[in-house]
Design a protein around this motif. Sequence first.
Motif, PDB file in Angstrom:
ATOM      1  N   THR A  41     -11.855  51.250 -23.557  1.00  0.00           N
ATOM      2  CA  THR A  41     -11.603  50.226 -22.477  1.00  0.00           C
ATOM      3  C   THR A  41     -10.205  50.426 -22.082  1.00  0.00           C
ATOM      4  O   THR A  41      -9.310  51.049 -22.645  1.00  0.00           O
ATOM      5  CB  THR A  41     -11.861  48.999 -23.178  1.00  0.00           C
ATOM      6  OG1 THR A  41     -11.004  48.831 -24.150  1.00  0.00           O
ATOM      7  CG2 THR A  41     -13.421  48.698 -23.377  1.00  0.00           C
ATOM      8  N   LYS A  42     -10.072  49.922 -20.810  1.00  0.00           N
ATOM      9  CA  LYS A  42      -8.467  49.728 -20.384  1.00  0.00           C
ATOM     10  C   LYS A  42      -7.618  48.260 -20.542  1.00  0.00           C
ATOM     11  O   LYS A  42      -8.740  47.511 -20.318  1.00  0.00           O
ATOM     12  CB  LYS A  42      -8.385  50.523 -18.950  1.00  0.00           C
ATOM     13  CG  LYS A  42      -9.027  51.728 -18.836  1.00  0.00           C
ATOM     14  CD  LYS A  42      -9.209  52.082 -17.383  1.00  0.00           C
ATOM     15  CE  LYS A  42      -9.754  53.428 -17.278  1.00  0.00           C
ATOM     16  NZ  LYS A  42     -10.021  53.729 -16.037  1.00  0.00           N
ATOM     17  N   GLY A  43      -6.699  48.177 -20.643  1.00  0.00           N
ATOM     18  CA  GLY A  43      -6.032  46.961 -20.486  1.00  0.00           C
ATOM     19  C   GLY A  43      -6.093  46.203 -21.980  1.00  0.00           C
ATOM     20  O   GLY A  43      -6.677  45.472 -22.313  1.00  0.00           O
TER      21      GLY A  43
ATOM     22  N   THR B 191     -11.123  46.109 -20.475  1.00  0.00           N
ATOM     23  CA  THR B 191     -12.016  46.269 -19.253  1.00  0.00           C
ATOM     24  C   THR B 191     -12.793  47.464 -19.283  1.00  0.00           C
ATOM     25  O   THR B 191     -12.042  48.729 -19.545  1.00  0.00           O
ATOM     26  CB  THR B 191     -11.155  45.992 -17.991  1.00  0.00           C
ATOM     27  OG1 THR B 191     -10.619  45.055 -18.101  1.00  0.00           O
ATOM     28  CG2 THR B 191     -12.246  46.293 -16.866  1.00  0.00           C
ATOM     29  N   LEU B 192     -14.014  47.773 -19.295  1.00  0.00           N
ATOM     30  CA  LEU B 192     -14.977  48.642 -18.941  1.00  0.00           C
ATOM     31  C   LEU B 192     -15.078  49.289 -17.445  1.00  0.00           C
ATOM     32  O   LEU B 192     -15.292  48.292 -16.593  1.00  0.00           O
ATOM     33  CB  LEU B 192     -16.113  48.589 -19.606  1.00  0.00           C
ATOM     34  CG  LEU B 192     -17.098  49.706 -19.844  1.00  0.00           C
ATOM     35  CD1 LEU B 192     -16.355  50.709 -20.817  1.00  0.00           C
ATOM     36  CD2 LEU B 192     -18.341  49.164 -20.436  1.00  0.00           C
ATOM     37  N   ASP B 193     -14.969  50.399 -17.350  1.00  0.00           N
ATOM     38  CA  ASP B 193     -15.351  50.995 -15.878  1.00  0.00           C
ATOM     39  C   ASP B 193     -16.650  51.097 -15.872  1.00  0.00           C
ATOM     40  O   ASP B 193     -17.279  52.118 -16.455  1.00  0.00           O
ATOM     41  CB  ASP B 193     -14.679  52.318 -15.744  1.00  0.00           C
ATOM     42  CG  ASP B 193     -14.764  52.854 -14.304  1.00  0.00           C
ATOM     43  OD1 ASP B 193     -15.439  52.152 -13.498  1.00  0.00           O
ATOM     44  OD2 ASP B 193     -13.889  53.900 -13.880  1.00  0.00           O
TER      45      ASP B 193
ATOM     46  N   SER C  87     -10.757  41.397 -27.956  1.00  0.00           N
ATOM     47  CA  SER C  87     -11.040  42.190 -26.998  1.00  0.00           C
ATOM     48  C   SER C  87     -11.582  43.438 -27.484  1.00  0.00           C
ATOM     49  O   SER C  87     -11.126  43.713 -28.515  1.00  0.00           O
ATOM     50  CB  SER C  87      -9.487  42.321 -26.413  1.00  0.00           C
ATOM     51  OG  SER C  87      -8.820  42.950 -26.892  1.00  0.00           O
ATOM     52  N   SER C  88     -12.161  44.106 -26.569  1.00  0.00           N
ATOM     53  CA  SER C  88     -12.923  45.461 -26.967  1.00  0.00           C
ATOM     54  C   SER C  88     -11.991  46.403 -26.867  1.00  0.00           C
ATOM     55  O   SER C  88     -11.275  46.723 -25.813  1.00  0.00           O
ATOM     56  CB  SER C  88     -14.102  45.625 -26.191  1.00  0.00           C
ATOM     57  OG  SER C  88     -15.038  44.448 -26.219  1.00  0.00           O
TER      58      SER C  88
ATOM     59  N   SER D 177      -5.533  42.521 -21.085  1.00  0.00           N
ATOM     60  CA  SER D 177      -6.483  42.013 -20.054  1.00  0.00           C
ATOM     61  C   SER D 177      -7.944  41.814 -20.939  1.00  0.00           C
ATOM     62  O   SER D 177      -8.820  41.524 -20.187  1.00  0.00           O
ATOM     63  CB  SER D 177      -6.572  42.741 -18.938  1.00  0.00           C
ATOM     64  OG  SER D 177      -6.811  44.039 -19.037  1.00  0.00           O
TER      65      SER D 177
ATOM     66  N   ASP E 242     -19.420  47.207 -29.377  1.00  0.00           N
ATOM     67  CA  ASP E 242     -18.187  47.567 -28.836  1.00  0.00           C
ATOM     68  C   ASP E 242     -17.269  47.356 -30.422  1.00  0.00           C
ATOM     69  O   ASP E 242     -18.008  46.804 -31.316  1.00  0.00           O
ATOM     70  CB  ASP E 242     -17.514  46.179 -27.975  1.00  0.00           C
ATOM     71  CG  ASP E 242     -17.677  44.956 -28.543  1.00  0.00           C
ATOM     72  OD1 ASP E 242     -18.427  44.630 -29.298  1.00  0.00           O
ATOM     73  OD2 ASP E 242     -16.679  44.205 -28.048  1.00  0.00           O
TER      74      ASP E 242
END
Length: 65
Positions: A13-15, A21-23, A53-54, A18, A46
Motif C-alpha cells: 500500500t501507499k501512504g 491506500t491500495l491502487d 492502517s494496512s 493516509s 492485509d
Amino acid sequence: MEQWEYRTLKFFTKGFFSGGTLDIKEFDKELNGLGTSGWELVSCFDTNQHQGSSKEVICVFKRRK
C-alpha cells in the motif's frame, strides 16, 4: 486424487499516514490476469502497519496441476 499448485501475490500500500491506500486499478489488473490463467483466489488479507492502517495485501491463489 486432485493436486493443486499455489501462488501468493503481495501488494504494497501507499501512504503511511493516509491509512495505506491500495491502487485498485493495478490490483484488479493483477487479479484478472491470474483468473484468466486459471488461478482461483482462495484468500486475501492485509497486514497491519500502524494504528490499524494496512501495510500489505496478500492474496493466495490455487489451480489444478
